[in-house]
Design a protein around this motif. Sequence first.
Motif, PDB file in Angstrom:
ATOM      1  N   SER A  54      87.824  34.072  56.223  1.00 10.38           N
ATOM      2  CA  SER A  54      86.701  34.010  55.671  1.00 10.38           C
ATOM      3  C   SER A  54      86.295  32.700  55.095  1.00 10.38           C
ATOM      4  O   SER A  54      87.290  31.825  54.956  1.00 10.38           O
ATOM      5  CB  SER A  54      86.837  35.125  54.438  1.00 10.38           C
ATOM      6  OG  SER A  54      87.400  34.535  53.213  1.00 10.38           O
ATOM      7  N   ILE A  55      85.170  32.305  54.908  1.00 11.96           N
ATOM      8  CA  ILE A  55      84.651  31.099  54.489  1.00 11.96           C
ATOM      9  C   ILE A  55      85.296  30.660  53.079  1.00 11.96           C
ATOM     10  O   ILE A  55      85.617  29.887  52.760  1.00 11.96           O
ATOM     11  CB  ILE A  55      83.141  30.815  55.042  1.00 11.96           C
ATOM     12  CG1 ILE A  55      82.473  31.656  54.044  1.00 11.96           C
ATOM     13  CG2 ILE A  55      82.859  30.780  56.217  1.00 11.96           C
ATOM     14  CD1 ILE A  55      80.779  31.548  53.984  1.00 11.96           C
ATOM     15  N   VAL A  56      85.402  31.771  52.326  1.00 13.72           N
ATOM     16  CA  VAL A  56      85.853  31.461  51.075  1.00 13.72           C
ATOM     17  C   VAL A  56      87.072  31.216  51.088  1.00 13.72           C
ATOM     18  O   VAL A  56      87.526  30.180  50.311  1.00 13.72           O
ATOM     19  CB  VAL A  56      85.716  33.065  50.216  1.00 13.72           C
ATOM     20  CG1 VAL A  56      86.253  32.854  48.833  1.00 13.72           C
ATOM     21  CG2 VAL A  56      84.098  33.459  50.053  1.00 13.72           C
ATOM     22  N   GLU A  57      88.367  31.818  51.793  1.00  7.79           N
ATOM     23  CA  GLU A  57      89.540  31.449  51.605  1.00  7.79           C
ATOM     24  C   GLU A  57      89.604  30.002  52.629  1.00  7.79           C
ATOM     25  O   GLU A  57      90.452  29.381  51.990  1.00  7.79           O
ATOM     26  CB  GLU A  57      90.124  32.548  52.760  1.00  7.79           C
ATOM     27  CG  GLU A  57      91.902  32.421  52.869  1.00  7.79           C
ATOM     28  CD  GLU A  57      92.439  32.379  51.622  1.00  7.79           C
ATOM     29  OE1 GLU A  57      93.364  31.807  51.437  1.00  7.79           O
ATOM     30  OE2 GLU A  57      91.926  33.111  50.462  1.00  7.79           O
ATOM     31  N   ALA A  58      88.591  29.790  53.495  1.00  2.00           N
ATOM     32  CA  ALA A  58      88.814  28.389  54.334  1.00  2.00           C
ATOM     33  C   ALA A  58      88.486  27.429  53.122  1.00  2.00           C
ATOM     34  O   ALA A  58      89.308  26.363  53.249  1.00  2.00           O
ATOM     35  CB  ALA A  58      87.976  28.344  55.164  1.00  2.00           C
ATOM     36  N   LYS A  61      91.273  26.453  51.036  1.00  4.64           N
ATOM     37  CA  LYS A  61      92.467  25.866  51.721  1.00  4.64           C
ATOM     38  C   LYS A  61      92.157  24.583  51.922  1.00  4.64           C
ATOM     39  O   LYS A  61      92.800  23.621  51.599  1.00  4.64           O
ATOM     40  CB  LYS A  61      92.551  26.344  53.246  1.00  4.64           C
ATOM     41  CG  LYS A  61      93.393  27.850  53.152  1.00  4.64           C
ATOM     42  CD  LYS A  61      93.618  28.277  54.542  1.00  4.64           C
ATOM     43  CE  LYS A  61      94.344  29.472  54.695  1.00  4.64           C
ATOM     44  NZ  LYS A  61      94.773  29.738  55.787  1.00  4.64           N
ATOM     45  N   ILE A  62      90.918  24.162  52.209  1.00  2.17           N
ATOM     46  CA  ILE A  62      90.254  22.824  52.240  1.00  2.17           C
ATOM     47  C   ILE A  62      90.585  22.129  50.948  1.00  2.17           C
ATOM     48  O   ILE A  62      90.977  20.929  50.744  1.00  2.17           O
ATOM     49  CB  ILE A  62      89.029  22.908  52.826  1.00  2.17           C
ATOM     50  CG1 ILE A  62      88.965  22.777  54.276  1.00  2.17           C
ATOM     51  CG2 ILE A  62      88.184  21.569  52.256  1.00  2.17           C
ATOM     52  CD1 ILE A  62      87.575  22.901  54.890  1.00  2.17           C
ATOM     53  N   THR A  63      90.043  22.737  49.975  1.00  2.00           N
ATOM     54  CA  THR A  63      90.257  22.261  48.477  1.00  2.00           C
ATOM     55  C   THR A  63      91.717  21.971  47.897  1.00  2.00           C
ATOM     56  O   THR A  63      91.951  20.886  47.598  1.00  2.00           O
ATOM     57  CB  THR A  63      89.542  23.176  47.473  1.00  2.00           C
ATOM     58  OG1 THR A  63      88.297  23.350  47.917  1.00  2.00           O
ATOM     59  CG2 THR A  63      89.515  22.634  45.925  1.00  2.00           C
ATOM     60  N   ASN A  64      92.556  22.812  48.313  1.00  3.85           N
ATOM     61  CA  ASN A  64      93.994  22.776  48.017  1.00  3.85           C
ATOM     62  C   ASN A  64      94.599  21.539  48.692  1.00  3.85           C
ATOM     63  O   ASN A  64      95.585  20.769  48.333  1.00  3.85           O
ATOM     64  CB  ASN A  64      94.654  24.093  48.344  1.00  3.85           C
ATOM     65  CG  ASN A  64      94.461  24.940  47.196  1.00  3.85           C
ATOM     66  OD1 ASN A  64      93.701  24.660  46.071  1.00  3.85           O
ATOM     67  ND2 ASN A  64      94.494  26.325  47.560  1.00  3.85           N
ATOM     68  N   HIS A  66      92.676  18.822  50.117  1.00  2.00           N
ATOM     69  CA  HIS A  66      92.249  17.740  49.836  1.00  2.00           C
ATOM     70  C   HIS A  66      91.817  17.204  51.111  1.00  2.00           C
ATOM     71  O   HIS A  66      92.048  15.953  51.567  1.00  2.00           O
ATOM     72  CB  HIS A  66      93.064  16.693  48.893  1.00  2.00           C
ATOM     73  CG  HIS A  66      93.423  17.417  47.776  1.00  2.00           C
ATOM     74  ND1 HIS A  66      92.729  17.426  46.667  1.00  2.00           N
ATOM     75  CD2 HIS A  66      94.755  17.570  47.263  1.00  2.00           C
ATOM     76  CE1 HIS A  66      93.186  18.027  45.810  1.00  2.00           C
ATOM     77  NE2 HIS A  66      94.560  18.039  45.805  1.00  2.00           N
ATOM     78  N   THR A  67      91.245  17.870  52.076  1.00  2.00           N
ATOM     79  CA  THR A  67      90.657  17.603  53.174  1.00  2.00           C
ATOM     80  C   THR A  67      89.300  17.863  53.469  1.00  2.00           C
ATOM     81  O   THR A  67      88.741  18.588  52.621  1.00  2.00           O
ATOM     82  CB  THR A  67      91.731  18.011  54.403  1.00  2.00           C
ATOM     83  OG1 THR A  67      91.036  17.660  55.752  1.00  2.00           O
ATOM     84  CG2 THR A  67      91.547  19.625  54.529  1.00  2.00           C
ATOM     85  N   ASP A  68      88.709  17.019  54.397  1.00  2.00           N
ATOM     86  CA  ASP A  68      87.339  17.168  54.837  1.00  2.00           C
ATOM     87  C   ASP A  68      86.983  18.298  55.928  1.00  2.00           C
ATOM     88  O   ASP A  68      85.833  18.777  55.927  1.00  2.00           O
ATOM     89  CB  ASP A  68      86.500  15.871  55.160  1.00  2.00           C
ATOM     90  CG  ASP A  68      85.160  16.069  55.496  1.00  2.00           C
ATOM     91  OD1 ASP A  68      84.455  16.594  54.641  1.00  2.00           O
ATOM     92  OD2 ASP A  68      84.664  15.625  56.444  1.00  2.00           O
ATOM     93  N   PHE A  69      88.094  18.778  56.481  1.00  2.00           N
ATOM     94  CA  PHE A  69      88.007  19.749  57.769  1.00  2.00           C
ATOM     95  C   PHE A  69      88.870  20.675  57.970  1.00  2.00           C
ATOM     96  O   PHE A  69      89.919  20.403  57.225  1.00  2.00           O
ATOM     97  CB  PHE A  69      87.550  18.801  58.929  1.00  2.00           C
ATOM     98  CG  PHE A  69      88.767  18.208  59.432  1.00  2.00           C
ATOM     99  CD1 PHE A  69      89.759  18.652  60.312  1.00  2.00           C
ATOM    100  CD2 PHE A  69      89.088  16.750  58.848  1.00  2.00           C
ATOM    101  CE1 PHE A  69      90.809  17.972  60.439  1.00  2.00           C
ATOM    102  CE2 PHE A  69      90.361  16.124  59.284  1.00  2.00           C
ATOM    103  CZ  PHE A  69      91.102  16.598  60.087  1.00  2.00           C
ATOM    104  N   ILE A  70      88.837  21.666  58.753  1.00  2.00           N
ATOM    105  CA  ILE A  70      89.818  22.737  58.826  1.00  2.00           C
ATOM    106  C   ILE A  70      89.514  22.816  60.713  1.00  2.00           C
ATOM    107  O   ILE A  70      88.288  22.992  61.056  1.00  2.00           O
ATOM    108  CB  ILE A  70      89.659  23.923  58.150  1.00  2.00           C
ATOM    109  CG1 ILE A  70      90.809  24.775  58.515  1.00  2.00           C
ATOM    110  CG2 ILE A  70      88.205  24.651  58.327  1.00  2.00           C
ATOM    111  CD1 ILE A  70      90.676  26.147  57.386  1.00  2.00           C
ATOM    112  N   LEU A  71      90.598  22.746  61.319  1.00  2.00           N
ATOM    113  CA  LEU A  71      90.552  23.306  62.638  1.00  2.00           C
ATOM    114  C   LEU A  71      90.737  24.633  62.903  1.00  2.00           C
ATOM    115  O   LEU A  71      91.498  25.419  62.234  1.00  2.00           O
ATOM    116  CB  LEU A  71      91.904  22.671  63.301  1.00  2.00           C
ATOM    117  CG  LEU A  71      91.962  21.094  63.298  1.00  2.00           C
ATOM    118  CD1 LEU A  71      93.018  20.623  63.915  1.00  2.00           C
ATOM    119  CD2 LEU A  71      90.498  20.422  63.737  1.00  2.00           C
TER     120      LEU A  71
END
Length: 193
Positions: A54-58, A61-64, A66-71
């Motif tokens: 889900s976008i909420v879970e993603a 993950k991105i916040t934890n 400290h990245t700008d993107f997710i593959l």
Amino acid sequence: MANFKELRTQNISKGILSHTYSDNKPFIDLTSPALEMINNFTQQDPLRAHYETSIVEALKKITNQHTDFILVVDDNKKLLGVVSSADLQSSKTMILAQRLNVARNDVSLRHVMTPLSNLTGVSMQSLSYACIGDALQTMEHRGVMFLLVTASNNEICGLLSAREISKKLQVPLHISPIANTFSEVMEQIDHPH
């Protein structure tokens, strides 16, 4: 951006991810080597998530991380696309939820990702002769927020993010997405940026 050249791009739709390590980045500007801004997957393992996440879970993950993107990957860990943190926080997620007739929390990465077929690749060799301004010029010209970096065997080994460059160098972005399909054209008309 008139002082910079556009890099030669390549088709990365059949690319595979490479592997990992980490280091500190020195002060840089648009004339610094493009290699300085690469998220090098051989030096640091990139954040990945299954396309049904889900976008909420993603976003958590991105916040934890400290990245700008997710593959975005499939069941076999094959790369399907990329999602930026901005995509996950965009008002487009509410529009998508309404179109899909689901709650925003039920929108998954597959709905918001930029598919591999719409991403642009550039070789590590090309980047070794380029500056950050060249990479940003290429992204602006192509209407993409990311450049995937490939090794000599066409393996995807890194990524350049326009938002990361903009944030780190404090330069404005002038990137307008280029519609690749009729539905994307209609979406641009219905919901311009």
